[in-house]
Design a protein around this motif. Sequence first.
Motif, short mmCIF file in Angstrom:
data_model
loop_
_atom_site.label_atom_id
_atom_site.label_comp_id
_atom_site.label_asym_id
_atom_site.label_seq_id
_atom_site.Cartn_x
_atom_site.Cartn_y
_atom_site.Cartn_z
N VAL A 164 0.77 -1.14 -0.09
CA VAL A 164 -0.03 0.04 0.00
C VAL A 164 0.75 1.20 -0.03
O VAL A 164 1.94 1.27 0.75
CB VAL A 164 -0.85 -0.11 1.20
CG1 VAL A 164 -1.98 1.16 1.18
CG2 VAL A 164 -1.78 -1.44 1.25
N THR A 193 15.05 -0.52 9.14
CA THR A 193 14.29 -1.66 9.57
C THR A 193 12.52 -1.31 9.55
O THR A 193 12.28 -0.05 9.83
CB THR A 193 14.46 -2.03 11.11
OG1 THR A 193 13.61 -2.89 11.45
CG2 THR A 193 14.30 -0.86 12.13
N GLY A 194 11.99 -2.30 9.01
CA GLY A 194 10.41 -2.14 9.08
C GLY A 194 9.88 -1.35 8.01
O GLY A 194 8.92 -1.06 7.58
N LYS A 197 11.44 -4.24 3.28
CA LYS A 197 12.33 -4.72 2.13
C LYS A 197 11.85 -6.09 1.90
O LYS A 197 12.13 -6.69 0.66
CB LYS A 197 13.77 -4.66 3.01
CG LYS A 197 14.16 -3.52 3.15
CD LYS A 197 15.82 -3.54 3.96
CE LYS A 197 15.95 -3.94 5.24
NZ LYS A 197 15.02 -3.21 6.38
N ARG A 381 6.52 -1.49 10.12
CA ARG A 381 6.12 -2.34 11.25
C ARG A 381 5.80 -1.74 12.42
O ARG A 381 4.88 -1.98 13.22
CB ARG A 381 7.49 -3.51 11.38
CG ARG A 381 7.11 -4.60 12.33
CD ARG A 381 8.33 -5.34 12.78
NE ARG A 381 8.64 -6.11 11.79
CZ ARG A 381 9.76 -5.91 10.77
NH1 ARG A 381 10.60 -4.94 11.38
NH2 ARG A 381 10.03 -6.59 9.70
N1 LIG Z 1 3.95 -0.49 1.94
C1 LIG Z 1 3.44 -1.27 2.47
N2 LIG Z 1 1.97 -1.68 2.51
C2 LIG Z 1 1.75 -2.68 3.34
N3 LIG Z 1 2.36 -3.37 4.36
C3 LIG Z 1 3.66 -3.02 4.35
C4 LIG Z 1 4.17 -1.92 3.53
N4 LIG Z 1 5.59 -1.79 3.93
C5 LIG Z 1 5.67 -2.67 4.97
N5 LIG Z 1 4.53 -3.42 5.25
C6 LIG Z 1 4.39 -4.59 6.30
O1 LIG Z 1 5.27 -4.24 7.35
C7 LIG Z 1 6.06 -5.13 7.95
C8 LIG Z 1 7.42 -4.91 8.06
O2 LIG Z 1 7.61 -5.02 6.39
P1 LIG Z 1 9.09 -6.00 5.94
O3 LIG Z 1 9.28 -7.08 7.01
O4 LIG Z 1 9.01 -6.09 4.50
O5 LIG Z 1 10.21 -4.85 6.37
P2 LIG Z 1 12.00 -4.96 6.42
O6 LIG Z 1 12.38 -3.92 5.71
O7 LIG Z 1 12.32 -6.20 5.57
O8 LIG Z 1 11.95 -4.60 7.96
P3 LIG Z 1 13.29 -5.57 8.62
O9 LIG Z 1 14.57 -4.84 8.28
O10 LIG Z 1 13.06 -5.14 10.06
O11 LIG Z 1 13.37 -7.03 8.47
C9 LIG Z 1 5.44 -6.54 7.11
O12 LIG Z 1 4.33 -6.72 7.93
C10 LIG Z 1 4.98 -5.97 5.68
O13 LIG Z 1 3.92 -6.54 5.41
#
Ligand SMILES: Nc1ncnc2c1ncn2[C@@H]1O[C@H](COP(=O)(O)OP(=O)(O)OP(=O)(O)O)[C@@H](O)[C@H]1O
Length: 475
Positions: A164, A193-194, A197, A381
């Motif tokens: 989204v 983080t969050g 990615k 997150r």
């Molecule tokens: N644009 C978005 N729309 C909907 N949900 C999102 C969006 N961005 C992140 N999320 C949700 O937020 C949470 C964190 O996303 P994700 O695990 O991909 O982040 P990350 O960058 O890998 O974090 P980390 O570095 O802590 O591993 C997940 O539940 C993901 O589905």
Amino acid sequence: MRLSARISYNKQVFIDCNKNITPAYAVNLSLLGLKIKDSLPDCLSSEIIVMMELDQDVSLRGRILRNEKSEQVILFKEDPEVISSTVGKYLTSKIYKSGKCPFCSRPIENHEKYCRKCGVLFDYTRPEIVRFIQDFKIGKFFYDVLTEYPDEVKENLQDNTEFVGVSKEIKQVFNLIRKYATNEYPVLITGETGTGKELTARAIHERSSRRDKPFVAVNCAAIPENLLESELFGYEKGAFTGAHKRKIGKIEYANGGTLFLDEIGDMPLNMQVKLLRFLEDLSFTRVGGNEAIYADVRIIAATNIDLEKAVEEGKFREDLYYRLNVLTINLPPLRERRDDILVLAKYFLNKYSREVGKKIKGFSKDAEEALLSYQWPGNVRELINVIRKAIVLTENSVIREKDLDLKRNGLGDVYCVKTDSLNLKENVERLEKDLLQKAFIRTGGNISKMAKLLGISRPKVYSLIKKHKIGEITD
Ligand SMILES: Nc1ncnc2c1ncn2[C@@H]1O[C@H](COP(=O)(O)OP(=O)(O)OP(=O)(O)O)[C@@H](O)[C@H]1O
Ligand SMILES: [Mg+2]
């Protein structure tokens, strides 16, 4: 006070009062009328006609509302149909041309119909909108506009219901995802983080020709160094104590699909060498084995550390860095794409309130304001966690600020001083304008509520709105 955008007009108009025609100089123009610089004719009739130039010459019926030394104002007395197709059309085109919201200055994207930050409408070409403004039910106006265009908020959900966002920044990410999905090069995803990615990596995989094959994620930081090799490459029976039978590694599982190497920046140096070797020709041997195995995988790696700096510090191999750093996506932190905050918040509210079977309509204005001004160190997150907690805590049908339980980081962005200028007057002016706009956003433009919030009188609110040109279209 009726809030609609106005524009510095600065042109001559002609006023027809019982066939006596007088020129006058109009300083600004809104949907409701004109402000005139010269004193107006003493007109006995309650009706005058104003002839003026918009995109074309128009004649509009009006009446003189005020004719005092300090202020001369003409109100239009036309039906909404006429106003929307003349003044409304003119103002609308000027607003879009200016590229930003006349009330809160947020940039306008893709001809959106209303401001996502303060809720003000940009499109005055429809009679019903003009009628709203003439009726001056400002609360109703905002509410109707927002309930009228719910689809706008969902526009980016169509492609992938999980991802989204409406901000310019996230749209760029969507673009890159689509582009990168069609080729085979490694992708390096960076971001705090969050920020999404892993979601981005999955989105690339789901749009690639590999979508029917596995997406296998390995968290390089979570697996102890001595196990990472066998986790990735697998092992043969008897390779080490406890290796009772052959085990297939993640790379082999991912054959034909995508291998997502999360937290690649934390991969130990000796593993980096082995990964690099694998990337040379996509072949490897299982731990304790001799047979060269080929695995057709596409690599997507992610990290929240600065890899370039890690290379400089000797913590990350430069050759591996260049190997992985072919196609990159940087996910901006949530605080740098504030347009996504409320859209995401509403999306998660809807999703998680359904999950727990609570009917929650939305957020109160002060909750929205708090969500917008919070810094979100944990990004999306953290937003998810805040919303889930608020859903459990709230006893109402809307989430209020106190349900969000946000740690207030200082006094919010309003209070920061421009570091390049310590000029007191300049900063005080900026603060005054910032606070006024914040109050405007929080109250949806309700003058009484703004006065209360700001601790000043209603006339003072009017005069500050005028002073800071809130609602004035600028080029
Ligand atoms: N644009 C978005 N729309 C909907 N949900 C999102 C969006 N961005 C992140 N999320 C949700 O937020 C949470 C964190 O996303 P994700 O695990 O991909 O982040 P990350 O960058 O890998 O974090 P980390 O570095 O802590 O591993 C997940 O539940 C993901 O589905
Ligand atoms: Mg992750």
